[in-house]
Design an enzyme around this catalytic site. Sequence first.
Site, mmCIF file in Angstrom:
data_model
loop_
_atom_site.group_PDB
_atom_site.id
_atom_site.type_symbol
_atom_site.label_atom_id
_atom_site.label_comp_id
_atom_site.label_asym_id
_atom_site.label_seq_id
_atom_site.Cartn_x
_atom_site.Cartn_y
_atom_site.Cartn_z
ATOM 1 N N ASN A 137 0.828 -1.220 0.000
ATOM 2 C CA ASN A 137 0.000 0.000 0.000
ATOM 3 C C ASN A 137 0.860 1.267 0.000
ATOM 4 O OD1 ASN A 137 1.028 0.099 2.575
ATOM 5 N ND2 ASN A 137 -0.934 -0.014 3.644
ATOM 6 N N HIS A 139 3.313 2.010 2.148
ATOM 7 C CA HIS A 139 3.836 2.503 3.434
ATOM 8 C C HIS A 139 5.349 2.346 3.523
ATOM 9 C CE1 HIS A 139 3.178 -1.584 5.765
ATOM 10 N NE2 HIS A 139 4.365 -1.565 5.189
ATOM 11 N N GLU A 144 1.288 4.457 7.352
ATOM 12 C CA GLU A 144 0.264 3.965 6.441
ATOM 13 C C GLU A 144 -0.274 5.114 5.582
ATOM 14 O OE1 GLU A 144 0.286 0.930 6.242
ATOM 15 O OE2 GLU A 144 -0.448 -0.186 7.969
HETATM 16 P P1 PGA Z 1 7.934 -6.980 3.341
HETATM 17 O O1 PGA Z 1 7.391 -5.685 4.103
HETATM 18 O O2 PGA Z 1 9.393 -6.763 3.143
HETATM 19 O O3 PGA Z 1 7.628 -8.090 4.303
HETATM 20 O O4 PGA Z 1 7.193 -7.084 2.070
HETATM 21 C C1 PGA Z 1 7.806 -4.430 3.672
HETATM 22 C C2 PGA Z 1 7.098 -3.366 4.485
HETATM 23 O O5 PGA Z 1 5.956 -3.600 4.895
HETATM 24 O O6 PGA Z 1 7.693 -2.300 4.692
#
Ligand code: PGA
Length: 268
Positions: A137, A139, A144
């Site tokens: 998304n 973030h 967020e």
């Molecule tokens: P991920 O998470 O490396 O597990 O995809 C990345 C994040 O949420 O910043």
Amino acid sequence: MEVIIVDSPEQVANRAARMVSEFIQKKSNAVLGLATGSTPIALYRELIAAHQCGETSFRGVTSFNLDEYIGLAPENSQSYRYFMEEHLFSHVDIAAKNTFLPSCKRDDNPRKVGRAYEEKILASGGIDLQILGIGSNGHIGFNEPSSSLASRTRVKTLTRETVDANSRLFDDGDFQPHLAMTMGIATILEARHILLLATGENKAAAIRDAIEGPLCAHCPASALQMHRRAVMVLDRAAASALEETDYYQWVESQHVSLVEEYGHYYDL
Ligand code: PGA
């Protein structure tokens, strides 16, 4: 923003590890901003290997992690402190007293914890190199969508999407927090260098919005467009929705020859 596109997740980790190692070799007392999540695990594995063969020492390094869940003790295997011990700290020579996470216990005052974390970062001289992943998304840290682009370290409520994405890491019946303490977007932007890693097609839309979309709180990673030294290392799948791929690759080939001619990658 510099966009480096490589063929595979392994090459993302390898490229990033070379950059981090070079950084620490140049600045042995570097202050690193560290990230958790699946993406940096391969980078940490490469850094551990570089340490074990005597190439990289973390002896003088200080680290600040982006975020930590609220309500999980450090010894809980889902806490980010535990993650960092497991995937990096216990395998390298970093001094435990120089590793920091924004931990907020249930009876702590989160505002005070956030302020103290910011002060600690400042007192350490500021973050030299911040490593980032990116959520599907958009973030960064746990900032967020809709997070203020001027935000500082504080408590955030995770989106359902993030909770669902991370639920794969929790066993049935485990307590999964919906709150976390995270560095803010303004905190992240103060790092002198930023290195964002992304792999996989589920990151392609977020990467497109971060690099080529408008600057907006809906995609927190788009704030990196405001940073003077942000480097994105992507595999082909994460880069697959970008429009200007040819240009990024052309710039990168030019950059490689400049580095070969003039030396180091980082201008510290
Ligand atoms: P991920 O998470 O490396 O597990 O995809 C990345 C994040 O949420 O910043």
